[in-house]
Design a protein around this motif. Sequence first.
Motif, PDB file in Angstrom:
ATOM      1  N   MET A   1      -2.061  46.868   3.200  1.00  0.00           N
ATOM      2  CA  MET A   1      -2.401  48.086   2.470  1.00  0.00           C
ATOM      3  C   MET A   1      -1.166  48.936   2.296  1.00  0.00           C
ATOM      4  SD  MET A   1      -4.875  51.220   3.570  1.00  0.00           S
ATOM      5  CE  MET A   1      -6.285  50.293   3.071  1.00  0.00           C
ATOM      6  N   ASP A   2      -0.926  49.503   1.084  1.00  0.00           N
ATOM      7  CA  ASP A   2       0.229  50.357   0.909  1.00  0.00           C
ATOM      8  C   ASP A   2      -0.053  51.735   1.479  1.00  0.00           C
ATOM      9  OD1 ASP A   2      -0.639  52.263  -1.377  1.00  0.00           O
ATOM     10  OD2 ASP A   2      -1.171  50.276  -2.119  1.00  0.00           O
ATOM     11  N   ALA A   3       1.012  52.466   1.824  1.00  0.00           N
ATOM     12  CA  ALA A   3       0.862  53.745   2.507  1.00  0.00           C
ATOM     13  C   ALA A   3       0.123  54.764   1.648  1.00  0.00           C
ATOM     14  CB  ALA A   3       2.248  54.279   2.888  1.00  0.00           C
ATOM     15  N   GLY A   4       0.383  54.721   0.328  1.00  0.00           N
ATOM     16  CA  GLY A   4      -0.295  55.673  -0.546  1.00  0.00           C
ATOM     17  C   GLY A   4      -1.798  55.501  -0.529  1.00  0.00           C
ATOM     18  N   ALA A   5      -2.246  54.246  -0.615  1.00  0.00           N
ATOM     19  CA  ALA A   5      -3.687  53.981  -0.592  1.00  0.00           C
ATOM     20  C   ALA A   5      -4.283  54.399   0.734  1.00  0.00           C
ATOM     21  CB  ALA A   5      -3.954  52.499  -0.841  1.00  0.00           C
ATOM     22  N   ALA A   6      -3.561  54.118   1.833  1.00  0.00           N
ATOM     23  CA  ALA A   6      -4.066  54.484   3.147  1.00  0.00           C
ATOM     24  C   ALA A   6      -4.217  55.988   3.252  1.00  0.00           C
ATOM     25  CB  ALA A   6      -3.127  53.970   4.235  1.00  0.00           C
ATOM     26  N   GLY A   7      -3.213  56.722   2.730  1.00  0.00           N
ATOM     27  CA  GLY A   7      -3.288  58.175   2.790  1.00  0.00           C
ATOM     28  C   GLY A   7      -4.455  58.717   2.005  1.00  0.00           C
ATOM     29  N   VAL A 144     -15.901  48.976  -4.961  1.00  0.00           N
ATOM     30  CA  VAL A 144     -15.383  49.287  -3.620  1.00  0.00           C
ATOM     31  C   VAL A 144     -13.980  49.890  -3.724  1.00  0.00           C
ATOM     32  CG1 VAL A 144     -14.536  48.217  -1.487  1.00  0.00           C
ATOM     33  CG2 VAL A 144     -16.796  47.612  -2.383  1.00  0.00           C
ATOM     34  N   MET A 145     -13.165  49.349  -4.619  1.00  0.00           N
ATOM     35  CA  MET A 145     -11.808  49.850  -4.810  1.00  0.00           C
ATOM     36  C   MET A 145     -11.808  51.345  -5.125  1.00  0.00           C
ATOM     37  SD  MET A 145      -8.989  48.756  -7.710  1.00  0.00           S
ATOM     38  CE  MET A 145      -9.690  47.119  -7.818  1.00  0.00           C
ATOM     39  N   SER A 151      -6.371  49.725  -2.580  1.00  0.00           N
ATOM     40  CA  SER A 151      -5.633  48.846  -3.483  1.00  0.00           C
ATOM     41  C   SER A 151      -6.552  47.682  -3.850  1.00  0.00           C
ATOM     42  CB  SER A 151      -4.368  48.307  -2.798  1.00  0.00           C
ATOM     43  OG  SER A 151      -4.729  47.407  -1.762  1.00  0.00           O
ATOM     44  N   TRP A 152      -6.188  46.957  -4.910  1.00  0.00           N
ATOM     45  CA  TRP A 152      -7.065  45.845  -5.327  1.00  0.00           C
ATOM     46  C   TRP A 152      -7.136  44.771  -4.238  1.00  0.00           C
ATOM     47  CZ3 TRP A 152      -5.781  40.729  -5.751  1.00  0.00           C
ATOM     48  CH2 TRP A 152      -4.417  40.412  -5.771  1.00  0.00           C
ATOM     49  N   GLU A 153      -6.019  44.551  -3.525  1.00  0.00           N
ATOM     50  CA  GLU A 153      -6.018  43.522  -2.486  1.00  0.00           C
ATOM     51  C   GLU A 153      -6.918  43.910  -1.316  1.00  0.00           C
ATOM     52  OE1 GLU A 153      -1.744  41.411  -2.356  1.00  0.00           O
ATOM     53  OE2 GLU A 153      -1.674  43.609  -2.302  1.00  0.00           O
ATOM     54  N   ILE A 176      -9.095  42.954 -12.119  1.00  0.00           N
ATOM     55  CA  ILE A 176      -9.249  43.750 -10.897  1.00  0.00           C
ATOM     56  C   ILE A 176      -7.925  44.446 -10.577  1.00  0.00           C
ATOM     57  CG2 ILE A 176      -9.543  43.582  -8.387  1.00  0.00           C
ATOM     58  CD1 ILE A 176     -11.659  41.382  -8.944  1.00  0.00           C
ATOM     59  N   LYS A 177      -6.819  43.721 -10.711  1.00  0.00           N
ATOM     60  CA  LYS A 177      -5.497  44.316 -10.482  1.00  0.00           C
ATOM     61  C   LYS A 177      -5.245  45.439 -11.487  1.00  0.00           C
ATOM     62  CE  LYS A 177      -3.599  39.859  -8.996  1.00  0.00           C
ATOM     63  NZ  LYS A 177      -2.609  38.787  -9.299  1.00  0.00           N
ATOM     64  N   GLU A 178      -5.580  45.196 -12.759  1.00  0.00           N
ATOM     65  CA  GLU A 178      -5.368  46.204 -13.797  1.00  0.00           C
ATOM     66  C   GLU A 178      -6.217  47.449 -13.535  1.00  0.00           C
ATOM     67  OE1 GLU A 178      -6.379  44.178 -17.376  1.00  0.00           O
ATOM     68  OE2 GLU A 178      -4.489  43.063 -17.484  1.00  0.00           O
ATOM     69  N   TYR A 179      -7.413  47.240 -12.988  1.00  0.00           N
ATOM     70  CA  TYR A 179      -8.310  48.379 -12.780  1.00  0.00           C
ATOM     71  C   TYR A 179      -7.758  49.337 -11.725  1.00  0.00           C
ATOM     72  CZ  TYR A 179     -12.472  51.193 -12.403  1.00  0.00           C
ATOM     73  OH  TYR A 179     -13.331  52.256 -12.418  1.00  0.00           O
ATOM     74  N   GLU A 180      -6.953  48.839 -10.793  1.00  0.00           N
ATOM     75  CA  GLU A 180      -6.371  49.722  -9.776  1.00  0.00           C
ATOM     76  C   GLU A 180      -5.560  50.836 -10.443  1.00  0.00           C
ATOM     77  OE1 GLU A 180      -3.228  49.736  -6.019  1.00  0.00           O
ATOM     78  OE2 GLU A 180      -3.913  47.820  -6.845  1.00  0.00           O
ATOM     79  N   SER A 181      -4.704  50.476 -11.401  1.00  0.00           N
ATOM     80  CA  SER A 181      -3.888  51.494 -12.063  1.00  0.00           C
ATOM     81  C   SER A 181      -4.746  52.409 -12.930  1.00  0.00           C
ATOM     82  CB  SER A 181      -2.796  50.835 -12.914  1.00  0.00           C
ATOM     83  OG  SER A 181      -3.359  49.990 -13.906  1.00  0.00           O
ATOM     84  N   ILE A 182      -5.841  51.873 -13.492  1.00  0.00           N
ATOM     85  CA  ILE A 182      -6.718  52.687 -14.336  1.00  0.00           C
ATOM     86  C   ILE A 182      -7.433  53.751 -13.517  1.00  0.00           C
ATOM     87  CG2 ILE A 182      -8.841  52.626 -15.716  1.00  0.00           C
ATOM     88  CD1 ILE A 182      -7.942  49.862 -16.724  1.00  0.00           C
ATOM     89  N   TYR A 183      -8.016  53.352 -12.388  1.00  0.00           N
ATOM     90  CA  TYR A 183      -8.760  54.348 -11.616  1.00  0.00           C
ATOM     91  C   TYR A 183      -7.822  55.356 -10.965  1.00  0.00           C
ATOM     92  CZ  TYR A 183      -8.207  53.208  -6.583  1.00  0.00           C
ATOM     93  OH  TYR A 183      -7.731  53.058  -5.305  1.00  0.00           O
ATOM     94  N   LYS A 184      -6.613  54.918 -10.583  1.00  0.00           N
ATOM     95  CA  LYS A 184      -5.656  55.859  -9.994  1.00  0.00           C
ATOM     96  C   LYS A 184      -5.187  56.873 -11.025  1.00  0.00           C
ATOM     97  CE  LYS A 184      -3.938  53.139  -6.112  1.00  0.00           C
ATOM     98  NZ  LYS A 184      -2.794  52.426  -5.496  1.00  0.00           N
ATOM     99  N   ALA A 185      -4.995  56.431 -12.262  1.00  0.00           N
ATOM    100  CA  ALA A 185      -4.608  57.360 -13.325  1.00  0.00           C
ATOM    101  C   ALA A 185      -5.713  58.360 -13.603  1.00  0.00           C
ATOM    102  CB  ALA A 185      -4.262  56.580 -14.599  1.00  0.00           C
TER     103      ALA A 185
END
Length: 214
Positions: A1-7, A144-145, A151-153, A176-185
């Motif tokens: 998990m990346d730190a940003g997602a964890a935060g 769930v994401m 993150s998608w992973e 699914i990977k593309e959707y991560e950037s969409i929902y974060k935006a």
Amino acid sequence: MDAGAAGQVKKEEGLTEDQLRELIQGPGDVEWKYEMRRECQEILPGLLLGPFQVSKSLPTLQGMGVTHIVCIRDAKEAFSVKPRFPEHFVYLTLDVEDSEEQNLIRLFPAARQFIDQAIAQGGRVLVHCNGGISLSPAFVVMFVMQHYHLSWEDALHYVQNRRYCISPNGGFLTQIKEYESIYKATQAVASHPPQQRVVSRRKREDDDDEDEQK
């Protein structure tokens, strides 16, 4: 998990990083057996994922407290994969081609809204496709994401650790990977104070007026 997602998740859910890892890892005392792929599993409170077979048993659905069902099917399966008990449950039926070219992101908002509303009302939602392996899991991973700000992973691992047999096809994984950037935006826009956006727009308009006067 990346730190940003964890935060993000810690902020939203009040979870420590250890608690978050435990959340993604899921129950460690479950021994997965082959026949469990013919059953459904609870992915998060009020959200279950499984195959069409589960949706054909009224006693099973009632025993699990299901109130809403998302029936995801390939159009050519419509004669068999269909709502069986419309007098007992609220259905959302999505005709989706189980191919790598199928656009899931366009169809996901309707499913997400349906699931959100059902859970908010205290309901329990079963999401199923024919086998519960590729098509319906892709929708649930995206849900769930966004629900846990993962993150998608991490979202994929979260769902896999509860329904071990899922395997979205390559095209679905790409989306699914593309959707991560969409929902974060979308989240970034939503978190930007509306008043600030109005002020910024007015400043641009004032600057334009000054330029015209010059």
